[in-house]
Design a protein around this motif. Sequence first.
Motif, PDB file in Angstrom:
ATOM      1  N   CYS A  20       0.847  -1.191   0.000  1.00 54.04           N
ATOM      2  CA  CYS A  20       0.000   0.000   0.000  1.00 54.04           C
ATOM      3  C   CYS A  20       0.879   1.236   0.000  1.00 54.04           C
ATOM      4  O   CYS A  20       2.058   1.185   0.381  1.00 54.04           O
ATOM      5  CB  CYS A  20      -0.932   0.011   1.214  1.00 54.04           C
ATOM      6  N   LEU A  21       0.319   2.339  -0.447  1.00 52.21           N
ATOM      7  CA  LEU A  21       1.013   3.619  -0.368  1.00 52.21           C
ATOM      8  C   LEU A  21      -0.021   4.730  -0.320  1.00 52.21           C
ATOM      9  O   LEU A  21      -1.177   4.545  -0.683  1.00 52.21           O
ATOM     10  CB  LEU A  21       2.005   3.801  -1.516  1.00 52.21           C
ATOM     11  N   ALA A  22       0.420   5.910   0.133  1.00 54.30           N
ATOM     12  CA  ALA A  22      -0.498   7.045   0.270  1.00 54.30           C
ATOM     13  C   ALA A  22       0.278   8.345   0.226  1.00 54.30           C
ATOM     14  O   ALA A  22       1.428   8.416   0.668  1.00 54.30           O
ATOM     15  CB  ALA A  22      -1.272   6.942   1.591  1.00 54.30           C
ATOM     16  N   TRP A  23      -0.368   9.393  -0.333  1.00 60.91           N
ATOM     17  CA  TRP A  23       0.139  10.760  -0.286  1.00 60.91           C
ATOM     18  C   TRP A  23      -0.680  11.514   0.759  1.00 60.91           C
ATOM     19  O   TRP A  23      -1.869  11.230   0.952  1.00 60.91           O
ATOM     20  CB  TRP A  23      -0.066  11.484  -1.617  1.00 60.91           C
ATOM     21  N   ASN A  24      -0.061  12.514   1.384  1.00 61.60           N
ATOM     22  CA  ASN A  24      -0.866  13.389   2.229  1.00 61.60           C
ATOM     23  C   ASN A  24      -1.568  14.421   1.347  1.00 61.60           C
ATOM     24  O   ASN A  24      -1.347  14.492   0.132  1.00 61.60           O
ATOM     25  CB  ASN A  24      -0.025  14.045   3.330  1.00 61.60           C
ATOM     26  N   ILE A  25      -2.446  15.239   1.938  1.00 63.40           N
ATOM     27  CA  ILE A  25      -3.325  16.120   1.168  1.00 63.40           C
ATOM     28  C   ILE A  25      -2.558  17.183   0.388  1.00 63.40           C
ATOM     29  O   ILE A  25      -3.007  17.647  -0.657  1.00 63.40           O
ATOM     30  CB  ILE A  25      -4.386  16.751   2.106  1.00 63.40           C
ATOM     31  N   THR A  26      -1.380  17.567   0.877  1.00 61.28           N
ATOM     32  CA  THR A  26      -0.577  18.567   0.174  1.00 61.28           C
ATOM     33  C   THR A  26       0.451  17.943  -0.767  1.00 61.28           C
ATOM     34  O   THR A  26       1.133  18.653  -1.510  1.00 61.28           O
ATOM     35  CB  THR A  26       0.152  19.490   1.186  1.00 61.28           C
ATOM     36  N   GLY A  27       0.580  16.630  -0.724  1.00 54.05           N
ATOM     37  CA  GLY A  27       1.456  15.935  -1.657  1.00 54.05           C
ATOM     38  C   GLY A  27       2.929  16.022  -1.346  1.00 54.05           C
ATOM     39  O   GLY A  27       3.763  15.679  -2.192  1.00 54.05           O
TER      40      GLY A  27
ATOM     41  N   LEU B 184       4.247  14.501   1.455  1.00 54.83           N
ATOM     42  CA  LEU B 184       4.595  13.305   2.223  1.00 54.83           C
ATOM     43  C   LEU B 184       4.105  12.076   1.467  1.00 54.83           C
ATOM     44  O   LEU B 184       2.986  12.044   0.956  1.00 54.83           O
ATOM     45  CB  LEU B 184       3.944  13.322   3.605  1.00 54.83           C
ATOM     46  N   LEU B 185       4.956  11.065   1.392  1.00 52.40           N
ATOM     47  CA  LEU B 185       4.616   9.794   0.744  1.00 52.40           C
ATOM     48  C   LEU B 185       4.951   8.671   1.715  1.00 52.40           C
ATOM     49  O   LEU B 185       6.053   8.625   2.262  1.00 52.40           O
ATOM     50  CB  LEU B 185       5.410   9.640  -0.556  1.00 52.40           C
ATOM     51  N   ALA B 186       3.976   7.778   1.943  1.00 51.60           N
ATOM     52  CA  ALA B 186       4.190   6.637   2.836  1.00 51.60           C
ATOM     53  C   ALA B 186       3.952   5.341   2.073  1.00 51.60           C
ATOM     54  O   ALA B 186       3.073   5.267   1.212  1.00 51.60           O
ATOM     55  CB  ALA B 186       3.254   6.718   4.036  1.00 51.60           C
ATOM     56  N   THR B 187       4.751   4.321   2.385  1.00 49.10           N
ATOM     57  CA  THR B 187       4.580   2.994   1.787  1.00 49.10           C
ATOM     58  C   THR B 187       4.529   1.950   2.900  1.00 49.10           C
ATOM     59  O   THR B 187       5.211   2.077   3.912  1.00 49.10           O
ATOM     60  CB  THR B 187       5.741   2.660   0.828  1.00 49.10           C
ATOM     61  N   GLY B 188       3.715   0.918   2.717  1.00 49.68           N
ATOM     62  CA  GLY B 188       3.602  -0.169   3.684  1.00 49.68           C
ATOM     63  C   GLY B 188       3.884  -1.499   3.025  1.00 49.68           C
ATOM     64  O   GLY B 188       3.613  -1.685   1.829  1.00 49.68           O
ATOM     65  N   SER B 189       4.410  -2.463   3.803  1.00 53.03           N
ATOM     66  CA  SER B 189       4.927  -3.699   3.208  1.00 53.03           C
ATOM     67  C   SER B 189       4.618  -4.920   4.077  1.00 53.03           C
ATOM     68  O   SER B 189       4.273  -4.796   5.253  1.00 53.03           O
ATOM     69  CB  SER B 189       6.445  -3.559   3.035  1.00 53.03           C
ATOM     70  N   ASN B 190       4.794  -6.104   3.466  1.00 49.82           N
ATOM     71  CA  ASN B 190       4.708  -7.334   4.259  1.00 49.82           C
ATOM     72  C   ASN B 190       5.988  -7.599   5.033  1.00 49.82           C
ATOM     73  O   ASN B 190       6.117  -8.618   5.702  1.00 49.82           O
ATOM     74  CB  ASN B 190       4.323  -8.539   3.387  1.00 49.82           C
TER      75      ASN B 190
ATOM     76  N   ILE C 296       6.608   0.535   7.735  1.00 53.95           N
ATOM     77  CA  ILE C 296       6.138   1.667   6.941  1.00 53.95           C
ATOM     78  C   ILE C 296       7.336   2.586   6.712  1.00 53.95           C
ATOM     79  O   ILE C 296       8.127   2.821   7.622  1.00 53.95           O
ATOM     80  CB  ILE C 296       5.028   2.440   7.678  1.00 53.95           C
ATOM     81  N   LYS C 297       7.452   3.101   5.496  1.00 52.74           N
ATOM     82  CA  LYS C 297       8.476   4.103   5.223  1.00 52.74           C
ATOM     83  C   LYS C 297       7.779   5.423   4.906  1.00 52.74           C
ATOM     84  O   LYS C 297       6.893   5.477   4.056  1.00 52.74           O
ATOM     85  CB  LYS C 297       9.382   3.663   4.083  1.00 52.74           C
ATOM     86  N   LEU C 298       8.197   6.445   5.632  1.00 60.10           N
ATOM     87  CA  LEU C 298       7.603   7.775   5.516  1.00 60.10           C
ATOM     88  C   LEU C 298       8.663   8.726   4.974  1.00 60.10           C
ATOM     89  O   LEU C 298       9.754   8.837   5.543  1.00 60.10           O
ATOM     90  CB  LEU C 298       7.108   8.227   6.889  1.00 60.10           C
ATOM     91  N   MET C 299       8.324   9.404   3.864  1.00 62.31           N
ATOM     92  CA  MET C 299       9.313  10.250   3.177  1.00 62.31           C
ATOM     93  C   MET C 299       8.734  11.617   2.855  1.00 62.31           C
ATOM     94  O   MET C 299       7.542  11.729   2.534  1.00 62.31           O
ATOM     95  CB  MET C 299       9.727   9.589   1.849  1.00 62.31           C
ATOM     96  N   ARG C 300       9.585  12.640   2.899  1.00 59.30           N
ATOM     97  CA  ARG C 300       9.218  13.948   2.369  1.00 59.30           C
ATOM     98  C   ARG C 300       9.501  13.935   0.870  1.00 59.30           C
ATOM     99  O   ARG C 300      10.565  13.494   0.436  1.00 59.30           O
ATOM    100  CB  ARG C 300      10.017  15.069   3.034  1.00 59.30           C
ATOM    101  N   PHE C 301       8.524  14.389   0.089  1.00 61.10           N
ATOM    102  CA  PHE C 301       8.645  14.298  -1.368  1.00 61.10           C
ATOM    103  C   PHE C 301       8.453  15.679  -1.983  1.00 61.10           C
ATOM    104  O   PHE C 301       7.487  16.373  -1.690  1.00 61.10           O
ATOM    105  CB  PHE C 301       7.603  13.324  -1.928  1.00 61.10           C
ATOM    106  N   ASN C 302       9.410  16.075  -2.842  1.00 60.32           N
ATOM    107  CA  ASN C 302       9.318  17.336  -3.558  1.00 60.32           C
ATOM    108  C   ASN C 302       8.805  17.048  -4.965  1.00 60.32           C
ATOM    109  O   ASN C 302       9.531  16.507  -5.797  1.00 60.32           O
ATOM    110  CB  ASN C 302      10.696  18.009  -3.609  1.00 60.32           C
ATOM    111  N   ALA C 303       7.542  17.421  -5.215  1.00 62.03           N
ATOM    112  CA  ALA C 303       6.923  17.105  -6.504  1.00 62.03           C
ATOM    113  C   ALA C 303       7.522  17.915  -7.645  1.00 62.03           C
ATOM    114  O   ALA C 303       7.478  17.478  -8.804  1.00 62.03           O
ATOM    115  CB  ALA C 303       5.421  17.336  -6.425  1.00 62.03           C
TER     116      ALA C 303
ATOM    117  N   ASP D 156      -3.086  -1.257   4.539  1.00 61.48           N
ATOM    118  CA  ASP D 156      -3.628  -0.005   4.012  1.00 61.48           C
ATOM    119  C   ASP D 156      -3.244   1.153   4.928  1.00 61.48           C
ATOM    120  O   ASP D 156      -2.958   0.952   6.120  1.00 61.48           O
ATOM    121  CB  ASP D 156      -5.147  -0.073   3.843  1.00 61.48           C
ATOM    122  N   MET D 157      -3.276   2.357   4.341  1.00 57.40           N
ATOM    123  CA  MET D 157      -2.917   3.566   5.074  1.00 57.40           C
ATOM    124  C   MET D 157      -3.718   4.731   4.514  1.00 57.40           C
ATOM    125  O   MET D 157      -4.144   4.710   3.362  1.00 57.40           O
ATOM    126  CB  MET D 157      -1.425   3.891   4.902  1.00 57.40           C
ATOM    127  N   CYS D 158      -3.898   5.762   5.330  1.00 54.10           N
ATOM    128  CA  CYS D 158      -4.435   7.029   4.843  1.00 54.10           C
ATOM    129  C   CYS D 158      -3.908   8.157   5.718  1.00 54.10           C
ATOM    130  O   CYS D 158      -3.634   7.954   6.904  1.00 54.10           O
ATOM    131  CB  CYS D 158      -5.962   7.032   4.800  1.00 54.10           C
TER     132      CYS D 158
END
Length: 358
Positions: free
Chosen positions: A102-109, A111-117, A121-128, A149-151
């Motif tokens: 699973c993965l998710a962006w925050n509302i401002t885009g 932050l990006l998070a990914t989840g795994s088996n 969870i990996k949480l990253m700051r992302f510059n679009a 899943d994440m949100c």
Amino acid sequence: MPINYAKHGPQSKRNTTVSEASTNGKKPQFIPFTRLEDAQAIRAAEFHPSGHLYAIGSNSKTLRVCSYPRIQELKAMREDHKPYQPAVLFKRFKHHKGSIYCLAWNITGDLLATGSNDKTIKLMRFNADVCDVEGGEAELTMHDGTVRDMCFMEDLTNRSSLLISGGAGDCKIYVTDCETATPFQALSGHSGHILSLYTWGGAVFVSGSQDRTMRFWDLRTRGCVNLITAPPSSAHGPGSPVGAVCVDPSGRLLVSGHEDSTCMLYDIRGGRIIQTFRPHSAEIRTIRFSAKAYYLLTGGYDNKIVLTDLQGDLTQPLSSVVVAEHADKVIQGRWHPTDFTFLTTSADKTATLWALPN
């Protein structure tokens, strides 16, 4: 106030792209515009809030961020269009030690998070603007099973983002402060794996579980505020595990997709089931309302992608049309934030962007 089922959705300005085609006897067919191929099944996909990018997570542990096509290209698409590989602007091999579920962006885009088996969870700051990760990444290890899943939610009091995550293992839902990358709440209640999480703004979100229940949670009360049990699969016996949940933008209508291939429409304020219907012949694992809740997008283990028309009386039989198909199970589907296009991932090792030809 309960929903006026007979008048759900604006009727005067209705988007008839699909409904007109189906009522005129012409089957609407979305065409694959781009197709990303991987060595293994692709599970996760999510559009960036801007709509200019989308992220893809695969069983091959690879994270990609791809460019969304220009609107001029989409408008010029013909029925004989051949899908091409999207431009991959960011790529990271072995992003996790396991599959990206699973993965998710925050509302401002940003932050990006990914989840795994691999249970992390990996949480990253992302510059679009430059399409790259800024600084290091935070690894969250509070889960003791696959993160399914994440949100993201916004903490308006502290002006920060919160990450809601759930999955297998202890079946708890964790709330993480993204500023400090620290989990500060663990919500208990489900007795089966949490397969789906969804929020539509504010402090409330909903979870769907293998335990055949959906729970509404309010972070202000730190607990479950409503419990809905899946309707019986037949006249007798228990309901079916919940594979996917979603709420319309008004916060009045819950829809759930189940292992027995049924969907349920539920009036949240009225506290009752409106109807159940069966748009697929196999398990449903993804479900999403279109931007104005005119349509419902569902994908199933029958390889099909279905649109259900929600304009009109929701208590009456609904029109569901197969609009696209993969070569194997459909795992996830996401609408573009503004365009009438959607992205799907599949066990056939592809992530496909679909659009209607002109």
